[in-house]
Design a protein around this motif. Structure first.
Motif, short mmCIF file in Angstrom:
data_model
loop_
_atom_site.label_atom_id
_atom_site.label_comp_id
_atom_site.label_asym_id
_atom_site.label_seq_id
_atom_site.Cartn_x
_atom_site.Cartn_y
_atom_site.Cartn_z
N UNK A 88 -29.27 7.63 -16.32
CA UNK A 88 -30.56 8.37 -16.56
C UNK A 88 -31.01 8.65 -18.05
N UNK A 89 -30.12 9.33 -19.02
CA UNK A 89 -30.42 9.55 -20.27
C UNK A 89 -30.62 8.34 -21.14
N UNK A 90 -29.69 7.17 -20.73
CA UNK A 90 -29.80 6.01 -21.29
C UNK A 90 -31.18 5.43 -21.15
N UNK A 91 -31.92 5.62 -19.97
CA UNK A 91 -33.10 5.24 -19.56
C UNK A 91 -34.10 5.77 -20.35
N UNK A 92 -34.24 7.08 -20.70
CA UNK A 92 -34.90 8.04 -21.14
C UNK A 92 -34.83 7.41 -22.79
N UNK A 93 -33.89 7.40 -23.33
CA UNK A 93 -33.67 6.91 -24.72
C UNK A 93 -34.23 5.42 -25.01
N UNK A 94 -34.13 4.64 -23.99
CA UNK A 94 -34.53 3.13 -23.97
C UNK A 94 -36.09 3.08 -23.78
N UNK A 95 -36.67 4.15 -23.12
CA UNK A 95 -38.02 3.92 -23.11
C UNK A 95 -38.80 4.56 -24.38
N UNK A 96 -37.83 5.12 -25.38
CA UNK A 96 -38.31 5.62 -26.64
C UNK A 96 -38.67 7.02 -26.61
#
Length: 339
Positions: A88-96
């Motif tokens: 989930x954190x990986x997704x948030x970071x990947x979203x910018x």
């Protein structure tokens, strides 16, 4: 992966160390099931790649949480995104939106997030005090993390808690990205990230050999320090990664479901050409020599040829925004040049 398998996976412990080879340009080709030794599957870049330019959240939004609640998010200024896998954190970071993340779980270890305060000091149990001290404006989580009483404490403090579905597979990645992006008020960025991740996965899948008999790969979940020795099968999550590189999941082919205790007879019948393990799991049994002492391992084609592939615990079954890169790294380790 269902809850029983998730609880098994939560036994991620560290122990010992062993020397393993890394992927690199060599002249000796890897033979299908032939003697190639141990290889570590590594991403070319271990950090996330955020969307650019970063999206601007449009809030408030009211979303359907996976726990059947309707949750209104009014601010994405201070985000906590936590679960067993770090996805989930990986997704948030990947979203910018990584500059808005204020803490991390134990599994979120990629460089951009590694120095954030830890809110899971006891393995994968949230600390209410640690969370509340960071004063988040929204918490994203799934059912792999808790306990429920702590999540209730956070809700009682007035912090919106959005629960994302916890099924981990290649197929559910778009759903998870859309859920996270929707809760943070950046649905368009979510679609952009879905497109990118799916393209990366599809490109990685094409790296598998088009000809020849598919390799049989068995995933072993081992934690020597805890006495946990399991083999993955249909629905374990590892089967998705193995099948993505054009190989046959040996556990699934042997009729196994999810995770099952490792037995000599079961592994010998599965007859894997390659054994896949998590890096810390390999460390916990003191490397390949220790792995060969587990029931049946030395009697398999993989054991005879010492064909072992290991991959970082936070990447192999993460199923986050770096999954396409993870599939590519796994394919390179399995089919690439020997070291």
């Amino acid at each position: 992966m269902k809850r029983a398998a998730l609880l098994i996976a939560a036994l991620t412990l560290t122990a010992g160390c062993t020397s393993v080879s890394e992927i690199g340009p060599e002249t000796e080709p890897a033979a299908a099931g032939g003697a190639c030794g141990v290889t570590t599957a590594k991403l070319a870049d271990e950090d996330v790649t955020p969307l650019s330019p970063a999206p601007a959240p449009r809030l408030p939004v009211t979303v359907d949480s996976a726990d059947k609640r309707k949750v209104t998010v009014t601010s994405a200024d201070r985000i906590l995104a936590v679960n067993l896998y770090g996805s989930l954190a990986e997704i948030v970071f990947s979203l910018g939106l990584g500059d808005r993340v204020i803490g991390r779980d134990t599994s979120t270890t990629f460089p951009a997030a590694a120095k954030l305060p830890l809110v899971t000091p006891q393995g994968h149990d949230l600390s209410a005090e640690a969370v509340l001290d960071l004063n988040p404006t929204v918490l994203l989580a799934d059912d792999t993390i808790g306990p429920a009483t702590v999540l209730d404490q956070i809700r009682d403090a007035g912090i919106p808690v959005v629960i994302v579905d916890d099924e981990q597979s290649l197929e559910t990645i778009p759903e998870h990205i859309r859920a996270v992006a929707g809760a943070l008020g950046v649905p368009a960025a979510g679609e952009q990230l879905v497109t990118r991740v799916q393209s990366e996965i599809e490109a990685a899948e094409k790296t598998a050999p088009a000809q020849g008999e598919p390799l049989r790969i068995a995933f072993l979940y081992v934690r020597g320090t805890a006495g946990v020795f399991l083999i993955g099968g249909d629905g374990a999550g590892s089967d998705s990664m193995i099948e993505a590189i054009g190989a046959v999941d040996a556990g699934t082919a042997a009729g196994l479901k999810k995770f099952r205790p490792l037995t000599s007879e079961g592994l010998i019948n599965a007859a894997p050409d390659v054994i896949l393990v998590m890096t810390e799991g390999l460390n916990s049994v003191d490397g390949v020599d220790g792995l060969l002492e587990l029931p049946g391992v030395a009697q398999t084609p993989a054991g005879i040829n010492r064909r072992i592939v290991d991959m970082d615990d936070g990447i192999l079954l993460n199923f986050g925004a770096r999954t396409g890169k993870a599939v590519e790294a796994l394919a390179t380790a399995v089919y690439g040049p020997c070291r």
